[in-house]
Design a protein around this motif. Structure first.
Motif, PDB file in Angstrom:
ATOM      1  N   ARG A  24       0.827  -1.205   0.000  1.00  0.00           N
ATOM      2  CA  ARG A  24       0.000   0.000   0.000  1.00  0.00           C
ATOM      3  C   ARG A  24       0.864   1.258   0.000  1.00  0.00           C
ATOM      4  NH1 ARG A  24      -4.441   2.520  -1.719  1.00  0.00           N
ATOM      5  NH2 ARG A  24      -5.027   4.225  -0.331  1.00  0.00           N
ATOM      6  N   GLN A  25       2.007   1.206   0.676  1.00  0.00           N
ATOM      7  CA  GLN A  25       2.881   2.376   0.742  1.00  0.00           C
ATOM      8  C   GLN A  25       3.531   2.686  -0.604  1.00  0.00           C
ATOM      9  OE1 GLN A  25       6.296   1.804   3.197  1.00  0.00           O
ATOM     10  NE2 GLN A  25       7.025   3.908   2.999  1.00  0.00           N
ATOM     11  N   ASP A  26       3.806   1.651  -1.379  1.00  0.00           N
ATOM     12  CA  ASP A  26       4.481   1.861  -2.653  1.00  0.00           C
ATOM     13  C   ASP A  26       3.589   2.677  -3.588  1.00  0.00           C
ATOM     14  OD1 ASP A  26       5.070   0.961  -5.603  1.00  0.00           O
ATOM     15  OD2 ASP A  26       6.877   0.460  -4.477  1.00  0.00           O
ATOM     16  N   PRO A  27       4.086   3.778  -4.146  1.00  0.00           N
ATOM     17  CA  PRO A  27       3.244   4.646  -4.984  1.00  0.00           C
ATOM     18  C   PRO A  27       2.739   3.965  -6.243  1.00  0.00           C
ATOM     19  CG  PRO A  27       5.551   5.309  -5.121  1.00  0.00           C
ATOM     20  CD  PRO A  27       5.463   4.293  -4.020  1.00  0.00           C
ATOM     21  N   LEU A  28       3.465   2.955  -6.723  1.00  0.00           N
ATOM     22  CA  LEU A  28       3.046   2.241  -7.931  1.00  0.00           C
ATOM     23  C   LEU A  28       2.097   1.101  -7.592  1.00  0.00           C
ATOM     24  CD1 LEU A  28       3.429   1.939 -11.016  1.00  0.00           C
ATOM     25  CD2 LEU A  28       5.320   0.370 -10.521  1.00  0.00           C
ATOM     26  N   LEU A  29       2.502   0.259  -6.654  1.00  0.00           N
ATOM     27  CA  LEU A  29       1.708  -0.918  -6.311  1.00  0.00           C
ATOM     28  C   LEU A  29       0.431  -0.547  -5.567  1.00  0.00           C
ATOM     29  CD1 LEU A  29       4.546  -3.312  -5.057  1.00  0.00           C
ATOM     30  CD2 LEU A  29       3.687  -2.997  -7.384  1.00  0.00           C
ATOM     31  N   GLY A  30       0.541   0.399  -4.626  1.00  0.00           N
ATOM     32  CA  GLY A  30      -0.606   0.759  -3.797  1.00  0.00           C
ATOM     33  C   GLY A  30      -1.743   1.389  -4.561  1.00  0.00           C
ATOM     34  N   ALA A  31      -1.437   1.982  -5.702  1.00  0.00           N
ATOM     35  CA  ALA A  31      -2.475   2.618  -6.520  1.00  0.00           C
ATOM     36  C   ALA A  31      -2.865   1.759  -7.723  1.00  0.00           C
ATOM     37  CB  ALA A  31      -1.988   3.980  -7.016  1.00  0.00           C
ATOM     38  N   SER A  32      -2.284   0.572  -7.824  1.00  0.00           N
ATOM     39  CA  SER A  32      -2.541  -0.264  -8.994  1.00  0.00           C
ATOM     40  C   SER A  32      -3.943  -0.851  -8.954  1.00  0.00           C
ATOM     41  CB  SER A  32      -1.514  -1.402  -9.071  1.00  0.00           C
ATOM     42  OG  SER A  32      -1.702  -2.321  -8.009  1.00  0.00           O
ATOM     43  N   GLU A  33      -4.537  -1.026 -10.122  1.00  0.00           N
ATOM     44  CA  GLU A  33      -5.862  -1.614 -10.212  1.00  0.00           C
ATOM     45  C   GLU A  33      -5.834  -3.071  -9.752  1.00  0.00           C
ATOM     46  OE1 GLU A  33      -9.858  -2.218 -10.782  1.00  0.00           O
ATOM     47  OE2 GLU A  33      -8.681  -0.393 -10.515  1.00  0.00           O
ATOM     48  N   MET A  34      -4.713  -3.728  -9.921  1.00  0.00           N
ATOM     49  CA  MET A  34      -4.567  -5.119  -9.498  1.00  0.00           C
ATOM     50  C   MET A  34      -4.768  -5.242  -7.979  1.00  0.00           C
ATOM     51  SD  MET A  34      -1.255  -7.555 -10.083  1.00  0.00           S
ATOM     52  CE  MET A  34      -1.318  -7.263 -11.851  1.00  0.00           C
ATOM     53  N   PHE A  35      -4.104  -4.375  -7.233  1.00  0.00           N
ATOM     54  CA  PHE A  35      -4.191  -4.397  -5.779  1.00  0.00           C
ATOM     55  C   PHE A  35      -5.577  -3.969  -5.303  1.00  0.00           C
ATOM     56  CE2 PHE A  35      -3.364  -2.156  -1.645  1.00  0.00           C
ATOM     57  CZ  PHE A  35      -3.029  -3.281  -0.899  1.00  0.00           C
ATOM     58  N   ASN A  36      -6.088  -2.885  -5.890  1.00  0.00           N
ATOM     59  CA  ASN A  36      -7.383  -2.365  -5.460  1.00  0.00           C
ATOM     60  C   ASN A  36      -8.536  -3.301  -5.797  1.00  0.00           C
ATOM     61  OD1 ASN A  36      -6.390   0.049  -4.315  1.00  0.00           O
ATOM     62  ND2 ASN A  36      -6.245   0.999  -6.333  1.00  0.00           N
ATOM     63  N   SER A  37      -8.483  -3.922  -6.968  1.00  0.00           N
ATOM     64  CA  SER A  37      -9.561  -4.842  -7.340  1.00  0.00           C
ATOM     65  C   SER A  37      -9.542  -6.089  -6.456  1.00  0.00           C
ATOM     66  CB  SER A  37      -9.445  -5.235  -8.813  1.00  0.00           C
ATOM     67  OG  SER A  37      -8.231  -5.926  -9.065  1.00  0.00           O
ATOM     68  N   PHE A  38      -8.346  -6.524  -6.052  1.00  0.00           N
ATOM     69  CA  PHE A  38      -8.246  -7.651  -5.117  1.00  0.00           C
ATOM     70  C   PHE A  38      -8.963  -7.319  -3.810  1.00  0.00           C
ATOM     71  CE2 PHE A  38      -6.177  -9.537  -1.429  1.00  0.00           C
ATOM     72  CZ  PHE A  38      -6.217 -10.895  -1.733  1.00  0.00           C
ATOM     73  N   LEU A  39      -8.727  -6.117  -3.288  1.00  0.00           N
ATOM     74  CA  LEU A  39      -9.349  -5.709  -2.025  1.00  0.00           C
ATOM     75  C   LEU A  39     -10.856  -5.549  -2.165  1.00  0.00           C
ATOM     76  CD1 LEU A  39      -6.725  -3.111  -0.750  1.00  0.00           C
ATOM     77  CD2 LEU A  39      -7.199  -5.356   0.233  1.00  0.00           C
ATOM     78  N   ARG A  40     -11.307  -5.030  -3.306  1.00  0.00           N
ATOM     79  CA  ARG A  40     -12.749  -4.874  -3.510  1.00  0.00           C
ATOM     80  C   ARG A  40     -13.441  -6.230  -3.577  1.00  0.00           C
ATOM     81  NH1 ARG A  40     -10.999  -0.606  -7.164  1.00  0.00           N
ATOM     82  NH2 ARG A  40     -11.212  -2.029  -8.933  1.00  0.00           N
ATOM     83  N   LYS A  41     -12.863  -7.150  -4.314  1.00  0.00           N
ATOM     84  CA  LYS A  41     -13.451  -8.482  -4.433  1.00  0.00           C
ATOM     85  C   LYS A  41     -13.463  -9.190  -3.087  1.00  0.00           C
ATOM     86  CE  LYS A  41     -13.000 -12.855  -6.961  1.00  0.00           C
ATOM     87  NZ  LYS A  41     -12.183 -13.625  -7.947  1.00  0.00           N
ATOM     88  N   ALA A  42     -12.354  -9.073  -2.351  1.00  0.00           N
ATOM     89  CA  ALA A  42     -12.271  -9.725  -1.036  1.00  0.00           C
ATOM     90  C   ALA A  42     -13.277  -9.118  -0.068  1.00  0.00           C
ATOM     91  CB  ALA A  42     -10.848  -9.594  -0.484  1.00  0.00           C
TER      92      ALA A  42
END
Length: 472
Positions: free
Chosen positions: A86-104
């Protein structure tokens, strides 16, 4: 947002077998419940997309069943992993990470995807009902509300959705700004409390942007309703003469003039937080914190009941962090916390440049510490964009692309450094507010408020110093 995995659960699978579930909390509230294998799958996706040199370390697989000590170790490692991503400016804002959290989040709350009607509140108490899917993310819901209100597309970025909790006598507590990794319908319904609802509110700090919003009829009405509401809450200081002028403009329906007069009031555009505790200028002081005008404003009640006021400019904050800890509820026990006997204690601490060569940590203990941190981060974002000659539209685009550093949400993670290194030849003391005899507006009617604070200033060793606006 503050990510943590404070607990695990042993749950039953579909075939009757058991597994360990890791409960991911955001701001101390359960967001989703995931298995190790799900997080491993996310890690492998991130690694494939962004490379081994970008992703943080992930706890390794184990061949045999984990012991309780190993489960605890893995919980700590997964928590650090989630915070690092989440802290990483690239990974934390990525659709991959955010969509994982939304689905979960949706799977955890067991809310199927279906069309529903969601109520979004405006500042004047009106409710806008929009037809959405339960799986619609924050941006989708915001756009649906804007469409229902007929707010132009180019003004949507000036507003955001906030989760608030209603209190007694019309008071409200801002819990958080809804984020891109959550589903607003799921977030508000999973709380199972009618006191929580979603509010549409402007999401910028510089009142110069008000001009853009007021050029549109819908934008003007939204801004006017918010301004009236903030005055009614007592978030701004209004003297008797200003009160008469505001009341007259309101009766005439002169909304633009009403807003322009309100812009001259002290604390215009600030968000006021619930009373909390600070260690400045003394440990254990009761304080009311407000955020606005690129600062945190303190109204402090000292142990001797003396009231003092002062402000901390964001441009003089070297860094800040949010930390959480689990503390036992007041039951007299010294036993370690269990999920049923503990509550989350949140603290916002920032390192402040008091004078040329003196930095000092200031700590605020508040359930709204995350919201305070989000306010600080958004002020920094706005200042950085403004310094580069950008606009709100540019800032929104940067956020969507993940190019603005996000550090507001991490456990013990530092924020960006000072925007400007102080120029000692230009350093100047910022005078604090003088004592004001104020009259709060309640429904735009004059009344003396018992909450008005006689504003003695911080002084002596605790005098605030700051960089003038022309140094930005």
């Amino acid at each position: 947002m503050h990510f943590s995995i404070p607990e695990t659960e042993v749950r039953s699978g579909e075939n009757g077998s058991t597994y360990v579930a890791y409960n991911i909390h955001v701001n101390g509230v359960l967001h989703c419940r995931v298995r190790y294998s799900q997080l491993l799958g996310l890690h492998e996706q991130i690694k494939k997309e962004y490379g081994n040199n970008v992703v943080p370390a992930f706890p390794p697989k184990k061949i045999f069943t984990l012991t309780p000590a190993e489960v605890e170790q893995r919980r700590e490692q997964l928590e650090k992993y989630m915070q690092a991503v989440r802290q990483d400016p690239l990974l934390g804002a990525s659709e991959m990470f955010n969509s994982f959290l939304r689905k979960a989040q949706q799977e955890t709350q067991q809310i199927p995807t279906e069309e529903v009607q969601l109520e979004v509140h405006l500042s004047n108490g009106q409710k806008v009902k929009v037809n959405i899917l339960t799986s619609d993310q924050t941006e989708d819901v915001l756009e649906a509300v804007a469409s229902k209100l007929d707010l132009p597309d180019d003004l949507v970025g000036y507003f955001s959705l906030f989760l608030v909790q209603e209190g007694v006598e019309g008071s409200c507590t801002f819990v958080r700004k809804l984020q891109e990794f959550e589903l607003p319908y799921v977030s508000v319904t999973s709380l199972r409390n009618p006191d929580y609802h979603i509010v549409l509110r402007k999401s910028y700090w510089d009142s110069a942007y008000d001009r853009d919003v007021m050029e549109n009829r819908v934008g003007l009405n939204l801004l006017y309703a918010q301004t009236v509401s903030d005055i009614e809450r007592g978030w701004m200081l209004v003297n008797k003469d200003q009160h008469r002028q505001l009341k007259s403009l309101q009766e005439k329906g002169s909304k633009k003039e009403f807003i322009r007069l309100a812009q001259t009031l002290k604390y215009f555009g600030y968000i006021k937080f619930d009373p909390c505790i600070t260690d400045f200028p003394e440990k254990g002081c009761h304080v009311i914190v407000s955020a606005g005008n690129n600062e945190l404003n303190f109204h402090v009640k000292l142990p001797n009941n003396q009231m003092k006021e002062g402000s901390f400019k964001v441009t003089r904050m070297r860094c800040w962090r949010v930390t959480s800890s689990q503390v036992p509820v007041a039951n007299g026990t010294a036993n370690p916390c269990s999920s049923s006997k503990c509550e989350v204690k949140l603290e916002l601490a920032f390192e402040y440049l008091m004078s040329k060569d003196r930095l000092q940590w200031v700590t605020i203990t508040s359930p709204q510490a995350i919201m305070m941190s989000i306010c600080l981060q958004s002020m920094v974002d706005e200042l950085m964009v403004k310094k580069s000659g950008g606009s709100i539209k540019k800032m929104q685009k940067k956020r969507l692309n993940g190019s603005i550093h996000r550090s507001d949400s991490q456990q013990a993670v530092k924020s960006p450094p000072l925007l400007d290194s102080p120029d000692t030849s230009r350093e100047q003391v910022v005078k604090l507010s003088t004592k004001l005899s104020s009259v709060s507006l309640r429904g735009i009617s004059a009344s003396n408020s018992a909450n008005d604070l006689s504003g003695n200033e911080f002084h002596g060793n605790y005098a605030f110093e700051g960089i003038g606006d022309d140094d930005l």
